[in-house]
Design an enzyme around this catalytic site. Structure first.
Site, PDB file in Angstrom:
ATOM      1  N   ASP A 193       0.855  -1.197   0.000  1.00 51.71           N
ATOM      2  CA  ASP A 193       0.000   0.000   0.000  1.00 51.71           C
ATOM      3  C   ASP A 193       0.886   1.240   0.000  1.00 51.71           C
ATOM      4  OD1 ASP A 193       0.847  -0.813   2.514  1.00 51.71           O
ATOM      5  OD2 ASP A 193      -1.154  -0.938   3.355  1.00 51.71           O
ATOM      6  N   GLU A 201      -5.836   3.184   3.498  1.00 53.45           N
ATOM      7  CA  GLU A 201      -6.331   3.771   4.738  1.00 53.45           C
ATOM      8  C   GLU A 201      -7.795   4.206   4.632  1.00 53.45           C
ATOM      9  OE1 GLU A 201      -4.856   3.581   7.433  1.00 53.45           O
ATOM     10  OE2 GLU A 201      -2.725   3.381   6.999  1.00 53.45           O
TER      11      GLU A 201
END
Length: 385
Positions: free
Chosen positions: A75, A134
């Protein structure tokens, strides 16, 4: 560019840390990753950018004798946190910080990719640099946009998350669920406002909201198997405008967490039942909505996780620690619900927890993590199944 040195890797990590970007805004991060990867040996690499997901990046490594395609995901987004580490390479983007360690994640992924650009793997490899972990569930978005189709669909998927509670460079994993699934909950209670002196002429939603919150607390204590676990937290309650006016509306916002999707669905069902009960009892309208998006439980594939743990236990250079499930969320769970795979921890040994403004992972975890992952992927490619 030849093999990245530890100094190179630390310089990359510090650059990424200085310039964090929020979900779906990782434009400069994308360009920096691309610039680094383009310096690698391109003989067996194929770089793919996505018009439908502009900040994402995929890299295909062509294997010499492929029997499978192995995916590795990292990520790339940061958090809306103001950094307080005092480091010389602190965030230069006000109010944004890599407070979850995604700068570490990206650097490890680049190190592994760099190795296999110089040492052609037997199997095909796909590296997925994913935006929006997130928030905005970037993994789900990528999957639903058809990113993982044809040769770009891995047969199995792996990914890591740094863990400040584990020793530097240690690999942590477990069978079953590593991260809980999360679901947002919004509850609107609608009654009738009125004068504080005449409660009989109003329908007080502060009282109704209080009753709803109290009843919900019994879901986990009395409707959930204690050895399975679940969490319901309401972090926000809004009602009323002034002390002497009865509030005719209230809004409650919170989150559900569960270690299995079945548990999350069970809690959702019970919340709806409580909402209906409060609506009936108080003559109110109670609207409840849920948003899970891509934040499913990270449920590790049994066969692949057994193999990873077996490797880590027998590898003399890897410190393996069996971990307990965490109630934090991770959108890799969505991809693992579609493609078998495993997520594991990389220890970074820090006193500050994830998402803290003082998080300062040990950079010595980077080369250790890279080497463990390289050895595992080479070990995996020796398997015949």
């Amino acid at each position: 560019m030849a093999q990245l040195t530890t100094s190179d890797l630390i310089a990359i990590r510090r650059h990424l840390h200085e310039y964090p970007e929020l979900a779906m805004q990782e434009v400069n991060t994308h360009q920096y990753l691309l610039s680094v990867i383009k310096k690698f040996n391109q003989a067996n690499l194929e770089i793919r950018e996505l018009k439908e997901l502009p900040t994402a990046l995929l890299v295909y490594v062509h294997g010499s004798d492929p029997k499978r395609t192995i995916g590795y995901r990292t990520d790339i987004d940061a958090l809306p946190v103001t950094e307080q580490t005092g480091l010389p390479f602190s965030s230069k983007n006000p109010g944004v910080m890599h407070a979850c360690g995604h700068d570490i994640h990206m650097t490890v992924a680049l190190g592994v990719l760099n190795w296999f650009s110089e040492h052609q793997p037997k199997d095909n490899l796909i590296f997925f640099f994913q935006p929006a972990e997130e928030s905005q569930n970037g993994g789900k978005v990528a999957y639903e946009k058809g990113v993982f189709t044809g040769k770009w669909r891995p047969d199995e998927f792996y990914g890591l998350h740094d863990n400040p509670n584990l020793p530097t460079g240690a690999i942590g994993c477990r069978m079953g669920t590593l991260f809980a699934g999360t679901t947002e909950v919004n509850v609107d209670l609608i009654g009738k406002s009125g004068h504080a002196a005449y409660p009989q002429d109003a329908n007080d939603m502060v009282v109704a909201a209080a009753q709803f919150i109290n009843q919900v607390q019994t879901i986990v204590s009395r409707s959930v198997n204690p050895i399975e676990g679940g969490v319901i937290t309401f972090g926000k309650l809004e009602a009323g405008t002034i002390r002497n006016v009865i509030a005719g509306r209230a809004r409650i916002e919170g989150t559900i967490r569960g270690l299995t999707q079945k548990m999350i669905e069970h809690i959702v069902m019970r919340l709806k039942q409580v909402a209906n009960g409060v609506a009936t009892s108080y003559g109110a309208t109670v609207n409840i909505e849920f948003n899970q998006g891509g934040y499913l439980p990270v449920e590790n594939n049994e066969a692949l996780t057994k193999r990873l743990i077996a490797f880590a236990k027998q590898d003399p250079k890897t410190q393996f620690i069996e971990t307990q499930p965490a109630m934090t969320g991770e959108d890799f769970g969505y991809l693992l619900s579609k493609i078998p795979g495993t997520m594991f921890w990389l220890g970074v040994d820090d006193d500050s927890p994830l998402h803290a403004p003082t998080l300062n992972p040990k950079e010595s975890a980077i080369p250790k993590g890279i080497q463990s992952i390289i050895r595992f992927l080479e070990f995996r490619q020796q398997a015949t199944d």
